[in-house]
Design a protein around this motif. Structure first.
Motif, PDB file in Angstrom:
ATOM      1  N   ILE A 153      59.650  38.252 -19.179  1.00 38.58           N
ATOM      2  CA  ILE A 153      59.521  38.792 -17.788  1.00 38.58           C
ATOM      3  C   ILE A 153      60.144  40.354 -17.909  1.00 38.58           C
ATOM      4  CG2 ILE A 153      60.219  38.834 -15.617  1.00 38.58           C
ATOM      5  CD1 ILE A 153      59.735  35.872 -15.610  1.00 38.58           C
ATOM      6  N   LEU A 154      61.368  40.158 -18.637  1.00 45.30           N
ATOM      7  CA  LEU A 154      62.200  41.664 -18.571  1.00 45.30           C
ATOM      8  C   LEU A 154      61.277  42.175 -19.589  1.00 45.30           C
ATOM      9  CD1 LEU A 154      65.658  40.062 -19.043  1.00 45.30           C
ATOM     10  CD2 LEU A 154      64.658  40.744 -16.907  1.00 45.30           C
ATOM     11  N   ALA A 155      60.721  41.923 -20.828  1.00 45.33           N
ATOM     12  CA  ALA A 155      60.071  43.025 -21.628  1.00 45.33           C
ATOM     13  C   ALA A 155      58.833  43.638 -20.701  1.00 45.33           C
ATOM     14  CB  ALA A 155      59.621  42.098 -22.860  1.00 45.33           C
ATOM     15  N   ALA A 156      58.310  42.907 -19.938  1.00 43.04           N
ATOM     16  CA  ALA A 156      57.052  43.336 -19.286  1.00 43.04           C
ATOM     17  C   ALA A 156      57.696  44.314 -18.117  1.00 43.04           C
ATOM     18  CB  ALA A 156      56.423  42.232 -18.265  1.00 43.04           C
ATOM     19  N   HIS A 157      58.649  44.330 -17.555  1.00 41.93           N
ATOM     20  CA  HIS A 157      59.319  45.391 -16.812  1.00 41.93           C
ATOM     21  C   HIS A 157      59.856  46.556 -17.602  1.00 41.93           C
ATOM     22  CE1 HIS A 157      59.395  43.794 -12.618  1.00 41.93           C
ATOM     23  NE2 HIS A 157      59.587  42.495 -13.184  1.00 41.93           N
TER      24      HIS A 157
ATOM     25  N   PRO B 236      66.240  45.301 -28.098  1.00 41.76           N
ATOM     26  CA  PRO B 236      67.873  44.595 -27.722  1.00 41.76           C
ATOM     27  C   PRO B 236      68.214  44.010 -26.450  1.00 41.76           C
ATOM     28  CG  PRO B 236      67.396  47.093 -28.066  1.00 41.76           C
ATOM     29  CD  PRO B 236      66.116  46.267 -28.233  1.00 41.76           C
ATOM     30  N   VAL B 237      67.516  44.718 -25.430  1.00 43.41           N
ATOM     31  CA  VAL B 237      68.066  44.073 -23.937  1.00 43.41           C
ATOM     32  C   VAL B 237      67.488  42.730 -23.934  1.00 43.41           C
ATOM     33  CG1 VAL B 237      67.398  44.625 -21.653  1.00 43.41           C
ATOM     34  CG2 VAL B 237      67.944  46.660 -22.897  1.00 43.41           C
ATOM     35  N   CYS B 238      66.278  42.240 -24.176  1.00 39.65           N
ATOM     36  CA  CYS B 238      66.159  40.734 -24.236  1.00 39.65           C
ATOM     37  C   CYS B 238      67.053  39.989 -25.037  1.00 39.65           C
ATOM     38  CB  CYS B 238      64.676  40.734 -24.619  1.00 39.65           C
ATOM     39  SG  CYS B 238      63.492  41.522 -23.306  1.00 39.65           S
ATOM     40  N   ARG B 239      67.449  40.290 -26.260  1.00 34.37           N
ATOM     41  CA  ARG B 239      68.394  39.722 -26.970  1.00 34.37           C
ATOM     42  C   ARG B 239      69.489  39.564 -26.330  1.00 34.37           C
ATOM     43  NH1 ARG B 239      68.217  42.197 -32.908  1.00 34.37           N
ATOM     44  NH2 ARG B 239      69.845  40.467 -32.875  1.00 34.37           N
ATOM     45  N   GLY B 240      70.235  40.694 -25.806  1.00 34.24           N
ATOM     46  CA  GLY B 240      71.260  40.608 -25.206  1.00 34.24           C
ATOM     47  C   GLY B 240      71.509  39.559 -24.029  1.00 34.24           C
TER      48      GLY B 240
ATOM     49  N   GLU C 144      69.825  40.817 -13.753  1.00 30.42           N
ATOM     50  CA  GLU C 144      69.386  41.884 -12.892  1.00 30.42           C
ATOM     51  C   GLU C 144      69.193  43.149 -14.092  1.00 30.42           C
ATOM     52  OE1 GLU C 144      71.029  44.826  -9.425  1.00 30.42           O
ATOM     53  OE2 GLU C 144      72.574  43.612 -10.680  1.00 30.42           O
ATOM     54  N   LEU C 145      68.070  43.690 -13.997  1.00 34.74           N
ATOM     55  CA  LEU C 145      67.831  45.126 -14.564  1.00 34.74           C
ATOM     56  C   LEU C 145      68.190  46.053 -13.710  1.00 34.74           C
ATOM     57  CD1 LEU C 145      65.047  44.341 -16.874  1.00 34.74           C
ATOM     58  CD2 LEU C 145      67.462  44.515 -17.623  1.00 34.74           C
ATOM     59  N   ARG C 146      68.782  47.350 -14.304  1.00 39.71           N
ATOM     60  CA  ARG C 146      68.895  48.465 -13.394  1.00 39.71           C
ATOM     61  C   ARG C 146      68.733  49.780 -14.158  1.00 39.71           C
ATOM     62  NH1 ARG C 146      70.100  49.274  -8.128  1.00 39.71           N
ATOM     63  NH2 ARG C 146      70.902  47.251  -7.895  1.00 39.71           N
TER      64      ARG C 146
ATOM     65  N   THR D 263      71.178  49.083 -17.280  1.00 37.57           N
ATOM     66  CA  THR D 263      72.271  48.160 -17.394  1.00 37.57           C
ATOM     67  C   THR D 263      71.570  46.772 -17.156  1.00 37.57           C
ATOM     68  OG1 THR D 263      73.753  49.785 -16.282  1.00 37.57           O
ATOM     69  CG2 THR D 263      74.321  47.471 -16.180  1.00 37.57           C
ATOM     70  N   ALA D 264      71.874  45.521 -17.912  1.00 42.07           N
ATOM     71  CA  ALA D 264      71.411  44.437 -17.519  1.00 42.07           C
ATOM     72  C   ALA D 264      72.697  43.348 -17.307  1.00 42.07           C
ATOM     73  CB  ALA D 264      70.899  43.720 -19.063  1.00 42.07           C
ATOM     74  N   SER D 265      72.380  42.482 -16.441  1.00 35.38           N
ATOM     75  CA  SER D 265      73.733  41.557 -16.105  1.00 35.38           C
ATOM     76  C   SER D 265      73.244  40.325 -15.797  1.00 35.38           C
ATOM     77  CB  SER D 265      74.420  42.326 -15.055  1.00 35.38           C
ATOM     78  OG  SER D 265      73.607  42.196 -13.582  1.00 35.38           O
ATOM     79  N   VAL D 266      74.236  39.421 -16.025  1.00 34.30           N
ATOM     80  CA  VAL D 266      73.718  37.983 -15.634  1.00 34.30           C
ATOM     81  C   VAL D 266      75.141  37.514 -14.801  1.00 34.30           C
ATOM     82  CG1 VAL D 266      73.591  35.640 -16.502  1.00 34.30           C
ATOM     83  CG2 VAL D 266      72.616  37.622 -17.804  1.00 34.30           C
ATOM     84  N   ALA D 267      74.798  37.136 -13.731  1.00 31.38           N
ATOM     85  CA  ALA D 267      76.062  36.640 -12.696  1.00 31.38           C
ATOM     86  C   ALA D 267      75.866  35.109 -12.702  1.00 31.38           C
ATOM     87  CB  ALA D 267      75.665  37.038 -11.314  1.00 31.38           C
ATOM     88  N   ASP D 268      76.819  34.225 -12.622  1.00 27.06           N
ATOM     89  CA  ASP D 268      76.994  32.980 -12.558  1.00 27.06           C
ATOM     90  C   ASP D 268      77.868  32.434 -11.743  1.00 27.06           C
ATOM     91  OD1 ASP D 268      79.361  32.204 -14.343  1.00 27.06           O
ATOM     92  OD2 ASP D 268      77.884  32.868 -15.847  1.00 27.06           O
ATOM     93  N   GLU D 269      77.948  31.039 -11.404  1.00 22.69           N
ATOM     94  CA  GLU D 269      79.083  30.533 -10.666  1.00 22.69           C
ATOM     95  C   GLU D 269      80.450  30.230 -11.327  1.00 22.69           C
ATOM     96  OE1 GLU D 269      76.892  27.478  -8.757  1.00 22.69           O
ATOM     97  OE2 GLU D 269      76.013  28.903  -7.210  1.00 22.69           O
ATOM     98  N   GLY D 270      80.534  30.373 -12.672  1.00 16.10           N
ATOM     99  CA  GLY D 270      81.665  30.190 -13.505  1.00 16.10           C
ATOM    100  C   GLY D 270      82.867  31.036 -13.155  1.00 16.10           C
ATOM    101  N   PRO D 271      84.033  30.344 -13.061  1.00 19.78           N
ATOM    102  CA  PRO D 271      85.063  31.157 -12.543  1.00 19.78           C
ATOM    103  C   PRO D 271      85.763  31.759 -13.910  1.00 19.78           C
ATOM    104  CG  PRO D 271      85.518  28.872 -12.635  1.00 19.78           C
ATOM    105  CD  PRO D 271      84.153  28.771 -13.044  1.00 19.78           C
TER     106      PRO D 271
END
Length: 181
Positions: A26-30, A42-46, A67-69, A76-84
């Motif tokens: 999905i990210l590669a398509a975007h 590199p973005v998909c691997r990261g 998120e991709l921006r 910028t690629a980011s991953v948000a999770d609930e881990g503290p």
């Protein structure tokens, strides 16, 4: 050429091992749609590294947001999770955040009220699309009658503009730094 002011894509998912390849596609398509093919691998691997870390350290099927921006200068690629717990770069080379660091120009983490965000950026300039034109002769060569030869004019098809992607959420600043609330 006009650079995009901001292109944005967000997807919410559960970080299962089976979902990582699907999210990469999905990210590669975007990225291809945004004409950023050179940054797809590199973005998909990261992102795959970050999702694998969520799966491994937060738990199977942990909810997260990818998120991709693209600001026109930085992706910028980011991953948000609930881990503290904020991750740290380990001295062991080869995986996790050390791989993300190797694939990016900058990266970071920040705590949020709901968990954390891990992000990385790559400097990305927009690719220019130059319209094709008929070649112009370097010099005039006479034809059999001694007249200057005129090359045939080839029809040139205009470029078809790609529609803009609707931005999801509020527009971000042009800075590659991710701010956490």
């Amino acid at each position: 050429m006009t650079l995009p002011s901001d292109r944005h894509y967000t997807v919410e998912l559960h970080a299962s091992a089976e979902r990582v390849p699907q999210i990469q596609r999905i990210l590669a398509a975007h990225l291809r749609y945004w004409s950023l093919e050179l940054h797809t691998e590199p973005v998909c691997r990261g992102v795959a590294e970050l999702l694998t870390n969520v799966h491994r350290h937060i738990g199977p099927d942990a909810p997260c947001v990818v998120e991709l921006r693209w600001s026109g200068r930085h992706l910028t690629a980011s991953v948000a999770d609930e881990g503290p717990r904020l991750p740290k770069l380990s001295s062991a080379a080869g995986g996790g955040l050390s791989r993300v660091a190797a694939l990016s120009d900058s990266w970071g983490t920040c705590g949020t009220p709901d968990g954390k965000v891990i992000w990385f950026t790559r400097r990305v300039e927009a690719t220019r699309k130059v319209p094709l034109t008929a070649p112009t002769p370097l010099r005039s060569v006479p034809d059999a009658k001694g007249q200057p030869a005129v090359p045939p004019v080839l029809p040139v098809e205009p470029l078809v503009p790609v529609p803009e992607v609707a931005a999801a959420g509020p527009a971000a600043a042009a800075s590659p730094v991710v701010t956490c609330a």
